[in-house]
Design an enzyme around this catalytic site. Structure first.
Site, PDB file in Angstrom:
ATOM      1  N   ARG A 205       0.733  -1.313  -0.109  1.00  0.00           N
ATOM      2  CA  ARG A 205       0.110   0.023   0.095  1.00  0.00           C
ATOM      3  C   ARG A 205       0.819   1.241   0.103  1.00  0.00           C
ATOM      4  O   ARG A 205       0.452   2.183  -0.624  1.00  0.00           O
ATOM      5  CB  ARG A 205      -0.979   0.115   1.301  1.00  0.00           C
ATOM      6  CG  ARG A 205      -1.941  -0.811   1.085  1.00  0.00           C
ATOM      7  CD  ARG A 205      -3.016  -0.825   2.379  1.00  0.00           C
ATOM      8  NE  ARG A 205      -3.854   0.238   2.111  1.00  0.00           N
ATOM      9  CZ  ARG A 205      -4.790   0.753   3.038  1.00  0.00           C
ATOM     10  NH1 ARG A 205      -4.752   0.106   4.343  1.00  0.00           N
ATOM     11  NH2 ARG A 205      -5.533   1.928   2.996  1.00  0.00           N
TER      12      ARG A 205
ATOM     13  N   CYS B 286      -1.502   6.025   9.076  1.00  0.00           N
ATOM     14  CA  CYS B 286      -1.711   4.650   8.452  1.00  0.00           C
ATOM     15  C   CYS B 286      -2.918   4.875   7.446  1.00  0.00           C
ATOM     16  O   CYS B 286      -2.741   6.005   6.678  1.00  0.00           O
ATOM     17  CB  CYS B 286      -2.305   3.702   9.592  1.00  0.00           C
ATOM     18  SG  CYS B 286      -3.500   4.229  10.594  1.00  0.00           S
TER      19      CYS B 286
END
Length: 339
Positions: free
Chosen positions: A239, A299
């Site tokens: 990611r 995050c």
């Protein structure tokens, strides 16, 4: 353990705290009742004499000092189940299927976050009053020690622990979470069924702002990363690199941010790595753990970043949270990197 609860406690530590709390239950109830009676009386100061007003204020000050200086052993303990799943599975259903006896279920989406929006991200920080009310509903008061767990090595439980500590309360993540507890006590020792926790009375948990020095906003995070400061992206490497993005508007990361996957701070047994190992992981990510700079951590939506912050804190490294994280940043037209 003395006056401060560590960021992470073991299953054995939890059992010890629970035994001490049970032994001190009558004394705790007496202190709570006296403090709440004084607080209620102070809601109408015009009805009090100057002498009585001074007496009640001194009583509450003494109780605050007692809580600040007393050993944590003997304080009331609340175990909180904070299971939450990115894939949409129900944490509450998992709780009802089997949980640590006496644990309360804390719904991350509704209790530990404000409503999602592109402007603020998927899990903005909750309003102070809403968070306080959620804690009271969960049977948590000012003097409660909260031990939070999940079934993902603390990945979601850390959100509750961070919020509590950021408002001046004592909280810790249960190392290894539910699997570690089951390994110690057996699956047959789990309790099944809906949450029947008795709520605390209104006012038992005071609304307080989240400590500003523990936070960074979108502008500061972008500026810090672009100027060579330490910004850590706690998401999975794929990611971070922009190879996949399952939930947010764009793939990639904040330019200049470094990747330190939060799961890399967990060992093969699902426990937090040792402080030495965590500091080594920081070094591998290009961060000097001895430096005075406080890293900013983000995050996807401000949940697993708190997991990383808990791990770093256990290794003596203080870090700040960017709550909006990639879900907020990627909804803007700010630059993104995919290297």
């Amino acid at each position: 353990m003395t006056h401060e609860l560590p960021w992470i406690v073991s299953v054995a530590d939890l059992a010890s705290l629970q035994r001490a709390a049970e032994n001190a239950a009558a004394e705790n109830a007496r202190h709570r009742a006296a403090a709440r009676e004084a607080a209620r009386a102070l809601e109408n100061p015009e009805q009090l004499t100057a002498e009585r007003l001074q007496e009640l204020e001194a009583q509450l000050a003494a109780e605050d000092e007692r809580l600040r200086t007393a050993p944590i052993e003997g304080r009331p303990v609340r175990v909180a189940d904070v299971r939450w799943y990115l894939d949409g599975r129900s944490g509450e259903e998992a709780y009802e299927g089997g949980h640590i006896p006496g644990a309360v279920f804390v719904d991350l989406d509704f209790m530990l976050a404000a409503p999602a929006s592109p402007e603020e991200g998927r899990h903005p920080l909750p309003m102070e009053e809403r968070f306080a009310a959620a804690m009271e509903i969960s049977g948590i008061a000012e003097d409660t020690l909260v031990i939070a767990y999940d079934d993902a090595s603390g990945a979601s439980a850390s959100r509750l622990v961070w919020l509590l500590r950021a408002t001046g309360h004592q909280a810790a993540v249960l190392d290894g979470g539910l699997p570690a507890w089951v390994a110690a006590h057996g699956e047959d020792a789990l309790e099944a069924g809906p949450d029947e926790t008795e709520p605390e009375e209104s006012g038992a948990f005071a609304a307080a702002p989240f400590e500003d020095s523990w936070l960074a906003d979108i502008d500061e995070t972008q500026e810090t990363a672009s100027s060579g400061g330490v910004v850590l992206d706690a998401r999975a490497p794929q990611r971070y690199r922009g190879e996949e993005e399952p939930v947010d508007p764009r793939a990639g990361h904040i330019p200049g941010a470094r990747n330190l996957f939060h799961r890399d701070l967990i060992d093969e047994h699902g426990l937090f790595r040792t402080p030495e190992q965590i500091r080594a992981r920081l070094t591998e990510a290009g961060v000097d753990p001895e430096a005075q700079e406080t890293p900013i951590v983000y995050c996807g939506s401000g949940v697993t970043a708190t997991h990383e912050i808990v791990a770093l804190a256990s290794a003596g490294v203080r870090a700040r949270l960017y709550p909006g994280s990639w879900s907020q940043y990627s909804a803007t037209d700010r630059p993104a990197a995919t290297d």
